[in-house]
Design a protein around this motif. Structure first.
Motif, PDB file in Angstrom:
ATOM      1  N   PHE A 175      11.509 -90.844  29.101  1.00 51.65           N
ATOM      2  CA  PHE A 175      12.779 -91.104  28.396  1.00 51.65           C
ATOM      3  C   PHE A 175      13.470 -92.340  28.944  1.00 51.65           C
ATOM      4  CE2 PHE A 175      11.640 -86.676  28.896  1.00 51.65           C
ATOM      5  CZ  PHE A 175      11.296 -86.382  27.598  1.00 51.65           C
ATOM      6  N   ILE A 176      13.221 -92.650  30.220  1.00 54.48           N
ATOM      7  CA  ILE A 176      13.744 -93.886  30.800  1.00 54.48           C
ATOM      8  C   ILE A 176      12.959 -95.062  30.213  1.00 54.48           C
ATOM      9  CG2 ILE A 176      14.235 -95.104  32.949  1.00 54.48           C
ATOM     10  CD1 ILE A 176      14.158 -92.339  34.366  1.00 54.48           C
ATOM     11  N   THR A 177      11.660 -94.878  30.058  1.00 54.02           N
ATOM     12  CA  THR A 177      10.844 -95.887  29.379  1.00 54.02           C
ATOM     13  C   THR A 177      11.332 -96.085  27.946  1.00 54.02           C
ATOM     14  OG1 THR A 177       8.991 -95.017  30.676  1.00 54.02           O
ATOM     15  CG2 THR A 177       8.459 -96.564  28.918  1.00 54.02           C
ATOM     16  N   HIS A 178      11.679 -94.978  27.280  1.00 51.83           N
ATOM     17  CA  HIS A 178      12.164 -95.081  25.898  1.00 51.83           C
ATOM     18  C   HIS A 178      13.434 -95.922  25.815  1.00 51.83           C
ATOM     19  CE1 HIS A 178      10.097 -90.956  24.969  1.00 51.83           C
ATOM     20  NE2 HIS A 178       9.249 -91.957  24.932  1.00 51.83           N
ATOM     21  N   VAL A 179      14.317 -95.793  26.815  1.00 53.53           N
ATOM     22  CA  VAL A 179      15.542 -96.606  26.820  1.00 53.53           C
ATOM     23  C   VAL A 179      15.162 -98.088  26.796  1.00 53.53           C
ATOM     24  CG1 VAL A 179      17.524 -97.299  28.226  1.00 53.53           C
ATOM     25  CG2 VAL A 179      16.997 -94.863  27.919  1.00 53.53           C
ATOM     26  N   ARG A 180      14.166 -98.433  27.603  1.00 54.09           N
ATOM     27  CA  ARG A 180      13.716 -99.833  27.659  1.00 54.09           C
ATOM     28  C   ARG A 180      13.151-100.275  26.317  1.00 54.09           C
ATOM     29  NH1 ARG A 180       9.062-103.194  30.428  1.00 54.09           N
ATOM     30  NH2 ARG A 180      10.393-104.643  31.569  1.00 54.09           N
ATOM     31  N   HIS A 181      12.261 -99.431  25.758  1.00 54.99           N
ATOM     32  CA  HIS A 181      11.608 -99.790  24.497  1.00 54.99           C
ATOM     33  C   HIS A 181      12.614 -99.842  23.352  1.00 54.99           C
ATOM     34  CE1 HIS A 181       7.461 -98.167  26.053  1.00 54.99           C
ATOM     35  NE2 HIS A 181       7.989 -99.079  26.821  1.00 54.99           N
ATOM     36  N   ILE A 223      15.856-102.624  19.220  1.00 48.76           N
ATOM     37  CA  ILE A 223      17.148-102.949  18.590  1.00 48.76           C
ATOM     38  C   ILE A 223      17.396-104.454  18.687  1.00 48.76           C
ATOM     39  CG2 ILE A 223      19.649-102.629  18.744  1.00 48.76           C
ATOM     40  CD1 ILE A 223      19.028 -99.757  19.825  1.00 48.76           C
ATOM     41  N   GLU A 224      17.123-105.006  19.843  1.00 47.69           N
ATOM     42  CA  GLU A 224      17.319-106.445  20.036  1.00 47.69           C
ATOM     43  C   GLU A 224      16.426-107.256  19.096  1.00 47.69           C
ATOM     44  OE1 GLU A 224      19.427-108.131  21.489  1.00 47.69           O
ATOM     45  OE2 GLU A 224      18.570-110.123  21.741  1.00 47.69           O
ATOM     46  N   ALA A 225      15.231-106.740  18.831  1.00 45.43           N
ATOM     47  CA  ALA A 225      14.294-107.444  17.930  1.00 45.43           C
ATOM     48  C   ALA A 225      14.616-107.206  16.455  1.00 45.43           C
ATOM     49  CB  ALA A 225      12.865-106.983  18.229  1.00 45.43           C
ATOM     50  N   GLY A 226      15.553-106.338  16.179  1.00 45.80           N
ATOM     51  CA  GLY A 226      15.930-106.094  14.789  1.00 45.80           C
ATOM     52  C   GLY A 226      15.054-105.091  14.056  1.00 45.80           C
ATOM     53  N   LEU A 227      14.245-104.327  14.798  1.00 50.72           N
ATOM     54  CA  LEU A 227      13.351-103.356  14.159  1.00 50.72           C
ATOM     55  C   LEU A 227      14.113-102.113  13.700  1.00 50.72           C
ATOM     56  CD1 LEU A 227      10.290-103.546  16.582  1.00 50.72           C
ATOM     57  CD2 LEU A 227      10.691-104.833  14.470  1.00 50.72           C
ATOM     58  N   CYS A 228      15.233-101.832  14.308  1.00 56.04           N
ATOM     59  CA  CYS A 228      16.064-100.691  13.941  1.00 56.04           C
ATOM     60  C   CYS A 228      17.449-100.932  14.541  1.00 56.04           C
ATOM     61  CB  CYS A 228      15.462 -99.382  14.445  1.00 56.04           C
ATOM     62  SG  CYS A 228      15.084 -99.391  16.204  1.00 56.04           S
ATOM     63  N   ARG A 229      18.416-100.116  14.133  1.00 54.05           N
ATOM     64  CA  ARG A 229      19.797-100.348  14.592  1.00 54.05           C
ATOM     65  C   ARG A 229      20.295 -99.260  15.528  1.00 54.05           C
ATOM     66  NH1 ARG A 229      24.145-100.374  11.188  1.00 54.05           N
ATOM     67  NH2 ARG A 229      25.189-102.044  12.331  1.00 54.05           N
ATOM     68  N   THR A 230      19.914 -98.017  15.254  1.00 48.85           N
ATOM     69  CA  THR A 230      20.498 -96.889  15.984  1.00 48.85           C
ATOM     70  C   THR A 230      19.382 -95.932  16.371  1.00 48.85           C
ATOM     71  OG1 THR A 230      22.404 -97.145  14.498  1.00 48.85           O
ATOM     72  CG2 THR A 230      22.362 -95.205  15.934  1.00 48.85           C
ATOM     73  N   VAL A 231      19.123 -95.845  17.652  1.00 42.50           N
ATOM     74  CA  VAL A 231      17.971 -95.083  18.139  1.00 42.50           C
ATOM     75  C   VAL A 231      18.421 -93.776  18.790  1.00 42.50           C
ATOM     76  CG1 VAL A 231      16.042 -95.038  19.776  1.00 42.50           C
ATOM     77  CG2 VAL A 231      16.529 -97.124  18.480  1.00 42.50           C
ATOM     78  N   LEU A 232      17.734 -92.710  18.431  1.00 44.73           N
ATOM     79  CA  LEU A 232      17.911 -91.404  19.067  1.00 44.73           C
ATOM     80  C   LEU A 232      16.713 -91.139  19.975  1.00 44.73           C
ATOM     81  CD1 LEU A 232      19.350 -88.555  19.167  1.00 44.73           C
ATOM     82  CD2 LEU A 232      17.861 -87.929  17.244  1.00 44.73           C
ATOM     83  N   ILE A 233      16.990 -90.782  21.224  1.00 45.92           N
ATOM     84  CA  ILE A 233      15.933 -90.399  22.170  1.00 45.92           C
ATOM     85  C   ILE A 233      16.119 -88.921  22.474  1.00 45.92           C
ATOM     86  CG2 ILE A 233      14.913 -90.789  24.452  1.00 45.92           C
ATOM     87  CD1 ILE A 233      16.180 -93.593  24.414  1.00 45.92           C
ATOM     88  N   THR A 234      15.081 -88.117  22.255  1.00 43.23           N
ATOM     89  CA  THR A 234      15.235 -86.675  22.460  1.00 43.23           C
ATOM     90  C   THR A 234      14.248 -86.124  23.481  1.00 43.23           C
ATOM     91  OG1 THR A 234      13.649 -85.879  20.795  1.00 43.23           O
ATOM     92  CG2 THR A 234      15.867 -86.422  20.017  1.00 43.23           C
ATOM     93  N   HIS A 235      14.733 -85.132  24.212  1.00 46.06           N
ATOM     94  CA  HIS A 235      13.902 -84.346  25.129  1.00 46.06           C
ATOM     95  C   HIS A 235      14.262 -82.875  24.954  1.00 46.06           C
ATOM     96  CE1 HIS A 235      12.481 -82.400  28.775  1.00 46.06           C
ATOM     97  NE2 HIS A 235      13.719 -82.036  29.029  1.00 46.06           N
ATOM     98  N   GLY A 236      13.263 -82.041  24.977  1.00 51.05           N
ATOM     99  CA  GLY A 236      13.489 -80.608  25.021  1.00 51.05           C
ATOM    100  C   GLY A 236      12.279 -79.985  25.687  1.00 51.05           C
ATOM    101  N   GLY A 242      15.631 -76.467  28.782  1.00 51.42           N
ATOM    102  CA  GLY A 242      16.770 -77.337  28.490  1.00 51.42           C
ATOM    103  C   GLY A 242      16.368 -78.527  27.647  1.00 51.42           C
ATOM    104  N   GLY A 243      17.352 -79.357  27.378  1.00 43.31           N
ATOM    105  CA  GLY A 243      17.100 -80.563  26.590  1.00 43.31           C
ATOM    106  C   GLY A 243      18.185 -81.581  26.837  1.00 43.31           C
ATOM    107  N   GLY A 244      17.932 -82.780  26.330  1.00 46.62           N
ATOM    108  CA  GLY A 244      18.906 -83.861  26.441  1.00 46.62           C
ATOM    109  C   GLY A 244      18.598 -84.908  25.397  1.00 46.62           C
TER     110      GLY A 244
END
Lengths: 153, 378
Positions: free
Chosen positions: B81-87, B92-105, B207-209
């Motif tokens: 999930f820390i890797t996901h923050v980077r990716h 987002i910076e590259a314009g591929l998407c605007r609003t990213v959800l990262i999920t864990h459960g 749990g989840g986050g």
């Protein structure tokens, strides 16, 4: 496949405990020479014909220089104790407490094993102690274990 | 360079943690995701990017009713999930998407799931499992004796990691284990895999986050204080513990940490708050050395002298960590959540005035690493 991540702190948790047989090594063609060698009492490693790097686990190319010109050879079986734990976790085929160790072979590569032929205590198991390979039958596979070397290597 | 251009604008953990037998694993993802969306006042229709680990992104997207145009299923263990923050920041910076959800459960305790989240290593199944190394307690722990010998760490100092983190957990109402413990109690707790006693091993929890990321210039659209992503790093090493390059130092830790610090343009003195993934008590000691907070051979004494405890100069694992807060199996999301809370100023164990938080995670058995530098200063 056994559940490889069940709760480590609860002895007797059910996953992977349906039988008492030890887990068998996953069969991969590249490793056939290693396990067949073990049946003959030989510890088989590989070496690159180009850069001479000795390596383990087996691969059909050299992990140091990527050359496909590689050969298998029989190691001396001499090693030193790199690190270990003494496991109290119930595990099929093993009677706690038992050591799980990583040894450094004389030729360079490291491998996981169990240290046998000595008490399974932190007094008897000293880091860097010299070891010698022995082969034992374990539930159908012959596995390389290590015991304290009887004389200086 | 993505420094400070992307922000975490939504963050939440699952409604309940610890024992959640009434929810399956995918439902834990969704519970946390809905909480994170509520935190930033968005709905699933606003999400166009999805990252998750341990499950196919399609499973999570479909379950939540998302139609993402960008997905990331990087699954390298608990730091995924820390890797996901980077990716996600890069996407987002590259314009591929605007609003990213990262999920864990993760239904780590109740086991309501179809599979384990980490890919099994063929090397481990061939050359580790036959020797009885079948669970993290018998694999992750293996380098410790070499580390302790070569880096001057005593068993008492290893126990101190657990003691100090319990002090932090005592401040967190949601922490699972909050009663104080002493070094003697840690050393007297049940032996799991010498030198590791039970209290040196992580909890096993449900749990989840979830997190929501967007461009920093949109941060005013959201109710919470934005947490800027200042620097990031990631690395992989070996798939199984036997082939970790050096049992006294994790190459992946060094590479990931150095990349994150370089991108953030910070030195260690700038760090007000630190999270180092602790599935077992030795991990924070590796992290302190491999990220460069202390010299080789100094980590055990650093913790034992109290520098990471409440009031110390380097507050570390201020939620109590995997040892005391919770550990579902892939703990990285909870380290991120505490980093976000500290930067928002909302942690029950708040470090007053903290502006920079470093969150560092491990994946597999020292197999992977990811690091993020968070800040509340644009």
């Amino acid at each position: 496949m056994v559940d490889t991540q069940r709760d480590p702190t609860r002895p007797g948790s059910p996953a992977g405990q349906q039988h008492d047989a030890p887990a068998q090594p996953l069969a991969i063609p590249e490793a056939d020479d290693f396990w067949q060698g073990a049946q003959r009492g030989e510890l088989r490693l590989q070496r690159c014909s180009v850069c001479k790097h000795a390596y383990f686990p087996p691969r059909p190319f050299c992990p140091a220089c990527s050359s496909r010109a590689v050969e298998s050879f029989t190691a001396t079986g001499r090693a030193t104790l790199y690190s270990f734990i003494i496991s109290h976790v119930p595990t099929p085929g093993h009677t706690p407490p038992y050591s799980i160790a990583v040894v450094e072979l004389e030729e360079g590569p490291r491998m996981m094993t169990n240290i046998v032929g000595c008490p399974q205590t932190s007094k008897a198991l000293a880091l860097d102690m010299p070891l010698q390979v022995v082969f034992r039958e374990r539930g159908g596979a012959t596995v390389p274990l290590f015991e304290p070397a009887r004389s200086a290597p | 360079m993505i420094a400070n251009k992307i922000a975490i604008v939504g963050a939440a953990e699952s409604t309940r943690m610890g024992r959640v037998p009434e929810l399956g694993q995918v439902a834990l993802h969704a519970d946390a995701a809905l909480n994170a969306l509520a935190d930033c006042e968005l709905s699933p229709a606003d999400i166009d990017g999805l990252a998750t680990a341990g499950h196919d992104p399609a499973e999570i997207a479909h379950y939540l009713g998302l139609e993402p145009v960008w997905t990331d299923g990087t699954s390298v263990g608990g730091c995924s999930f820390i890797t996901h923050v980077r990716h996600a920041a890069a996407a987002i910076e590259a314009g591929l998407c605007r609003t990213v959800l990262i999920t864990h459960g993760e239904s780590g305790r109740s086991g309501h799931r179809t599979h384990r989240p980490i890919f099994p290593s063929q090397f481990s199944l061939q050359f580790e499992v036959p020797f009885g190394a079948t669970v993290p307690a018998t694999k992750f722990t293996l380098p410790a004796m070499r580390f302790m010998k070569d880096c001057n760490v005593s068993e008492e100092q290893l126990a101190m990691v657990a003691v100090v983190q319990r002090e932090w957990a005592a401040m967190h109402p949601r922490a699972t284990a909050r009663d104080p413990v002493t070094v003697d109690q840690v050393l007297a707790s049940r032996m799991v895999a010498y030198p590791f006693r039970k209290l040196m091993c992580c909890l096993v929890s449900d749990g989840g986050g979830a997190l929501v990321l967007a461009a920093a210039d949109r941060a005013d659209d959201f109710p919470a204080r934005p947490v800027y992503i200042r620097g990031t790093g990631e690395a992989v090493e070996s798939p199984a513990i036997t082939w970790m390059e050096d049992f006294t130092s994790c190459r992946a830790f060094r590479a990931s940490g150095a990349a994150a610090f370089a991108e953030a343009g910070i030195s260690h003195r700038d760090v007000d708050h630190l999270m180092i993934y602790d599935a077992f008590a030795h991990l924070p000691l590796y992290g302190l050395q491999d990220l460069g907070f202390v010299e080789r051979g100094e980590a055990g004494a650093f913790v034992a002298e109290g520098h990471t405890r409440p009031g110390g100069r380097l507050p570390m694992n201020t939620n109590g960590g995997g040892l005391s807060y919770m550990h579902s199996g892939m703990y990285g999301m909870y380290a991120l959540q505490e980093g976000v809370r500290q930067m928002r100023g909302t942690s029950p164990a708040q470090i007053v005035g903290a502006e920079v938080s470093v969150v560092h995670g491990v994946g597999g058995m020292f197999s992977a690493a990811a690091t993020v530098v968070l800040s509340n200063v644009a």
